[in-house]
Design a protein around this motif. Structure first.
Motif, PDB file in Angstrom:
ATOM      1  N   UNK A 179     -54.453 -60.251  19.903  1.00  0.00           N
ATOM      2  CA  UNK A 179     -55.394 -61.221  20.458  1.00  0.00           C
ATOM      3  C   UNK A 179     -55.601 -62.319  19.424  1.00  0.00           C
ATOM      4  N   UNK A 180     -56.095 -63.439  19.900  1.00  0.00           N
ATOM      5  CA  UNK A 180     -56.353 -64.558  18.996  1.00  0.00           C
ATOM      6  C   UNK A 180     -57.533 -64.212  18.098  1.00  0.00           C
ATOM      7  N   UNK A 181     -57.344 -64.447  16.807  1.00  0.00           N
ATOM      8  CA  UNK A 181     -58.417 -64.210  15.845  1.00  0.00           C
ATOM      9  C   UNK A 181     -58.941 -65.567  15.408  1.00  0.00           C
ATOM     10  N   UNK A 182     -60.216 -65.766  15.648  1.00  0.00           N
ATOM     11  CA  UNK A 182     -60.845 -67.019  15.255  1.00  0.00           C
ATOM     12  C   UNK A 182     -62.105 -66.690  14.464  1.00  0.00           C
ATOM     13  N   UNK A 183     -62.099 -67.035  13.194  1.00  0.00           N
ATOM     14  CA  UNK A 183     -63.271 -66.779  12.360  1.00  0.00           C
ATOM     15  C   UNK A 183     -64.389 -67.717  12.775  1.00  0.00           C
ATOM     16  N   UNK A 184     -65.607 -67.254  12.706  1.00  0.00           N
ATOM     17  CA  UNK A 184     -66.737 -68.071  13.114  1.00  0.00           C
ATOM     18  C   UNK A 184     -68.007 -67.656  12.417  1.00  0.00           C
ATOM     19  N   UNK A 185     -69.062 -68.391  12.655  1.00  0.00           N
ATOM     20  CA  UNK A 185     -70.319 -68.101  11.968  1.00  0.00           C
ATOM     21  C   UNK A 185     -71.070 -66.895  12.534  1.00  0.00           C
ATOM     22  N   UNK A 225     -59.212 -54.080  17.031  1.00  0.00           N
ATOM     23  CA  UNK A 225     -59.667 -52.788  17.550  1.00  0.00           C
ATOM     24  C   UNK A 225     -60.985 -52.971  18.300  1.00  0.00           C
ATOM     25  N   UNK A 226     -61.912 -53.705  17.699  1.00  0.00           N
ATOM     26  CA  UNK A 226     -63.238 -53.899  18.278  1.00  0.00           C
ATOM     27  C   UNK A 226     -63.155 -54.608  19.630  1.00  0.00           C
ATOM     28  N   UNK A 227     -62.383 -55.680  19.701  1.00  0.00           N
ATOM     29  CA  UNK A 227     -62.305 -56.444  20.943  1.00  0.00           C
ATOM     30  C   UNK A 227     -61.618 -55.653  22.054  1.00  0.00           C
ATOM     31  N   UNK A 228     -60.665 -54.819  21.710  1.00  0.00           N
ATOM     32  CA  UNK A 228     -60.042 -53.967  22.731  1.00  0.00           C
ATOM     33  C   UNK A 228     -61.044 -52.929  23.235  1.00  0.00           C
ATOM     34  N   UNK A 229     -61.868 -52.408  22.330  1.00  0.00           N
ATOM     35  CA  UNK A 229     -62.912 -51.460  22.741  1.00  0.00           C
ATOM     36  C   UNK A 229     -63.920 -52.141  23.661  1.00  0.00           C
ATOM     37  N   UNK A 230     -64.285 -53.375  23.332  1.00  0.00           N
ATOM     38  CA  UNK A 230     -65.209 -54.135  24.179  1.00  0.00           C
ATOM     39  C   UNK A 230     -64.584 -54.342  25.552  1.00  0.00           C
ATOM     40  N   UNK A 231     -63.318 -54.703  25.569  1.00  0.00           N
ATOM     41  CA  UNK A 231     -62.619 -54.953  26.837  1.00  0.00           C
ATOM     42  C   UNK A 231     -62.570 -53.684  27.687  1.00  0.00           C
ATOM     43  N   UNK A 232     -62.313 -52.553  27.055  1.00  0.00           N
ATOM     44  CA  UNK A 232     -62.238 -51.289  27.800  1.00  0.00           C
ATOM     45  C   UNK A 232     -63.608 -50.849  28.302  1.00  0.00           C
ATOM     46  N   UNK A 233     -64.624 -51.109  27.546  1.00  0.00           N
ATOM     47  CA  UNK A 233     -65.980 -50.754  27.970  1.00  0.00           C
ATOM     48  C   UNK A 233     -66.553 -51.797  28.915  1.00  0.00           C
ATOM     49  N   UNK A 260     -63.167 -62.039  32.469  1.00  0.00           N
ATOM     50  CA  UNK A 260     -62.661 -63.065  33.364  1.00  0.00           C
ATOM     51  C   UNK A 260     -61.358 -63.570  32.786  1.00  0.00           C
ATOM     52  N   UNK A 261     -60.296 -63.541  33.577  1.00  0.00           N
ATOM     53  CA  UNK A 261     -58.986 -64.006  33.134  1.00  0.00           C
ATOM     54  C   UNK A 261     -58.538 -63.343  31.834  1.00  0.00           C
ATOM     55  N   UNK A 262     -58.717 -62.026  31.761  1.00  0.00           N
ATOM     56  CA  UNK A 262     -58.285 -61.232  30.617  1.00  0.00           C
ATOM     57  C   UNK A 262     -59.010 -61.596  29.317  1.00  0.00           C
ATOM     58  N   UNK A 263     -60.110 -62.321  29.382  1.00  0.00           N
ATOM     59  CA  UNK A 263     -60.859 -62.678  28.189  1.00  0.00           C
ATOM     60  C   UNK A 263     -62.268 -62.127  28.310  1.00  0.00           C
TER      61      UNK A 263
END
Length: 139
Positions: free
Chosen positions: A81-87, A120-128, A134-137
């Motif tokens: 997945x795209x990794x974008x650092x942010x605040x 790992x975290x974002x895939x867990x969020x997606x599964x839960x 929406x649109x795989x995001x």
């Protein structure tokens, strides 16, 4: 009175300096947890905050750590997945054996520990399906 001072604290004495050097190295706490900050968007952060408030004594960190551990223990495929650092970040506190598992993924995926944790975290969020998809995001 010797020295002419009323309070002995203010008198100069021949004490060793306050910085004491010891020859023994500091002990490392074996139960020390690693703190990893995972960047998230505002919407996901607010969902995690809401979930934490629903639980008695819950925190965003405990919810995020629980979600991360679900991803690491229950899922076996983590798509890129795209990794974008942010605040905006959430904290995940993991013990050494889990940190080593994450290090293995980071090595395999040729990325940083933080990027591997994000994946790992974002895939867990997606599964839960926290917040809906929406649109795989994750929204």
């Amino acid at each position: 009175m010797s020295g002419g001072r009323i309070n002995p604290i203010f008198s100069q004495s021949k004490r060793p300096s306050s910085s004491v050097s010891s020859s023994t190295p500091r002990k490392i706490n074996k139960n020390k947890k690693h703190d990893i900050k995972i960047p998230v968007n505002e919407h996901l952060e607010s969902i995690l905050r809401r979930e934490a408030l629903r639980r008695i004594g819950g925190s965003k960190t405990s919810i995020s750590t629980e979600l991360f551990m679900y991803g690491l223990d229950s899922l076996f495929v983590y798509p890129e997945i795209e990794y974008r650092d942010g605040p905006i970040t959430v904290h995940v506190k993991i013990e050494e054996p889990v940190y080593q598992r994450l290090a293995d993924y980071a090595t395999e995926w040729k990325c940083s520990m933080r990027q591997a944790a994000h994946r790992v975290f974002m895939e867990a969020v997606r599964k839960r399906q926290l917040g809906g998809i929406v649109n795989e995001k994750v929204q």
